[in-house]
Write a protein that holds these residues in place. Structure first.
Motif, mmCIF file in Angstrom:
data_model
loop_
_atom_site.group_PDB
_atom_site.id
_atom_site.type_symbol
_atom_site.label_atom_id
_atom_site.label_comp_id
_atom_site.label_asym_id
_atom_site.label_seq_id
_atom_site.Cartn_x
_atom_site.Cartn_y
_atom_site.Cartn_z
ATOM 1 N N LYS A 3 0.850 -1.184 0.000
ATOM 2 C CA LYS A 3 0.000 0.000 0.000
ATOM 3 C C LYS A 3 0.885 1.234 0.000
ATOM 4 C CE LYS A 3 -0.700 -0.040 4.988
ATOM 5 N NZ LYS A 3 -1.657 -0.099 6.075
ATOM 6 N N LEU A 23 -3.490 4.066 -1.206
ATOM 7 C CA LEU A 23 -3.686 3.381 -2.478
ATOM 8 C C LEU A 23 -3.185 1.953 -2.339
ATOM 9 C CD1 LEU A 23 -4.502 3.688 -5.491
ATOM 10 C CD2 LEU A 23 -2.128 4.354 -5.932
ATOM 11 N N ASP A 25 -3.618 -1.847 -4.580
ATOM 12 C CA ASP A 25 -4.175 -2.607 -5.700
ATOM 13 C C ASP A 25 -5.086 -1.771 -6.593
ATOM 14 O OD1 ASP A 25 -2.810 -4.916 -5.087
ATOM 15 O OD2 ASP A 25 -4.468 -5.808 -3.963
ATOM 16 N N GLY A 26 -4.712 -0.531 -6.833
ATOM 17 C CA GLY A 26 -5.484 0.334 -7.715
ATOM 18 C C GLY A 26 -6.726 0.939 -7.091
ATOM 19 N N ILE A 27 -6.937 0.697 -5.811
ATOM 20 C CA ILE A 27 -8.091 1.267 -5.115
ATOM 21 C C ILE A 27 -7.588 2.314 -4.134
ATOM 22 C CG2 ILE A 27 -10.095 0.824 -3.657
ATOM 23 C CD1 ILE A 27 -10.040 -2.058 -4.759
ATOM 24 N N GLY A 68 -5.565 9.698 -10.388
ATOM 25 C CA GLY A 68 -6.928 9.533 -10.870
ATOM 26 C C GLY A 68 -7.648 10.849 -11.094
ATOM 27 N N ASP A 72 -13.190 8.621 -11.293
ATOM 28 C CA ASP A 72 -12.783 7.325 -10.751
ATOM 29 C C ASP A 72 -13.411 7.032 -9.390
ATOM 30 O OD1 ASP A 72 -11.022 6.704 -12.914
ATOM 31 O OD2 ASP A 72 -9.533 8.057 -12.035
ATOM 32 N N HIS A 125 -11.487 3.894 -7.774
ATOM 33 C CA HIS A 125 -10.792 2.804 -8.463
ATOM 34 C C HIS A 125 -9.930 3.425 -9.543
ATOM 35 C CE1 HIS A 125 -12.801 -0.825 -6.771
ATOM 36 N NE2 HIS A 125 -13.510 0.149 -6.248
ATOM 37 N N ILE A 126 -8.631 3.488 -9.268
ATOM 38 C CA ILE A 126 -7.694 4.185 -10.140
ATOM 39 C C ILE A 126 -6.880 3.202 -10.973
ATOM 40 C CG2 ILE A 126 -5.679 5.735 -10.122
ATOM 41 C CD1 ILE A 126 -6.945 7.064 -7.695
ATOM 42 N N GLY A 127 -6.969 1.940 -10.639
ATOM 43 C CA GLY A 127 -6.186 0.912 -11.324
ATOM 44 C C GLY A 127 -6.621 0.704 -12.759
ATOM 45 N N LYS A 128 -6.690 -0.525 -13.148
ATOM 46 C CA LYS A 128 -6.974 -0.901 -14.534
ATOM 47 C C LYS A 128 -8.280 -0.320 -15.014
ATOM 48 C CE LYS A 128 -4.616 -5.171 -13.566
ATOM 49 N NZ LYS A 128 -4.804 -5.803 -12.320
ATOM 50 N N LYS A 129 -8.248 0.208 -16.224
ATOM 51 C CA LYS A 129 -9.441 0.808 -16.830
ATOM 52 C C LYS A 129 -10.046 -0.154 -17.804
ATOM 53 C CE LYS A 129 -8.660 4.973 -15.095
ATOM 54 N NZ LYS A 129 -9.380 5.702 -14.216
#
Length: 129
Positions: A3, A23, A25-27, A68, A72, A125-129
């Motif tokens: 994190k 942050l 895992d993209g969250i 982000g 997001d 949710h900033i990870g994978k789009k």
């Protein structure tokens, strides 16, 4: 799961042991955000609209520092001191979330400082789009 603390430039020292955002895992989890200046003084006393705008601008700073945008944001936890301010909070809130709205809840609660009228915590949710 590693994190990362998200601390935008110019952030003041928190009142308690926390960071503005975490942050993982993209969250992004944005801590409860009050209408504070960098010295933890409440801004815009008595003005729920201005306090809501300040809080959401602060949250936007955390989200952007994590890479982000407000688009997001997927969930908001909203606390108001008085439900009489609910329409004012919603009017400003709608400006920050013009497209697909995040899920959310809103409850009336006493806040950490008497002049604070609104507090918001967010998940993005900033990870994978």
């Amino acid at each position: 799961m590693p994190k990362q603390a998200i601390i935008p430039p110019g952030t003041g020292v928190p009142l308690a042991p926390y960071v503005p955002g975490t942050l993982a895992d993209g969250i992004l989890y944005v801590s409860g955000t009050l209408p504070f200046d960098k010295d933890n003084n409440v801004v815009h006393a008595g003005d729920a609209s201005a306090q809501t705008r300040h809080v959401l601008e602060t949250i936007r700073g955390v989200v952007e520092a994590a890479g982000g945008t407000m688009d997001d944001v997927t969930f908001n936890h909203i606390f108001v001191k008085d439900f009489a301010d609910y329409p004012k909070v919603n009017a400003v809130y709608a400006e920050f979330f013009p497209g697909v709205k995040p899920a959310r809840y809103c409850i009336e609660a006493n806040l950490v400082k008497p002049d604070a009228l609104v507090e918001i915590a967010s998940i993005a949710h900033i990870g994978k789009k």
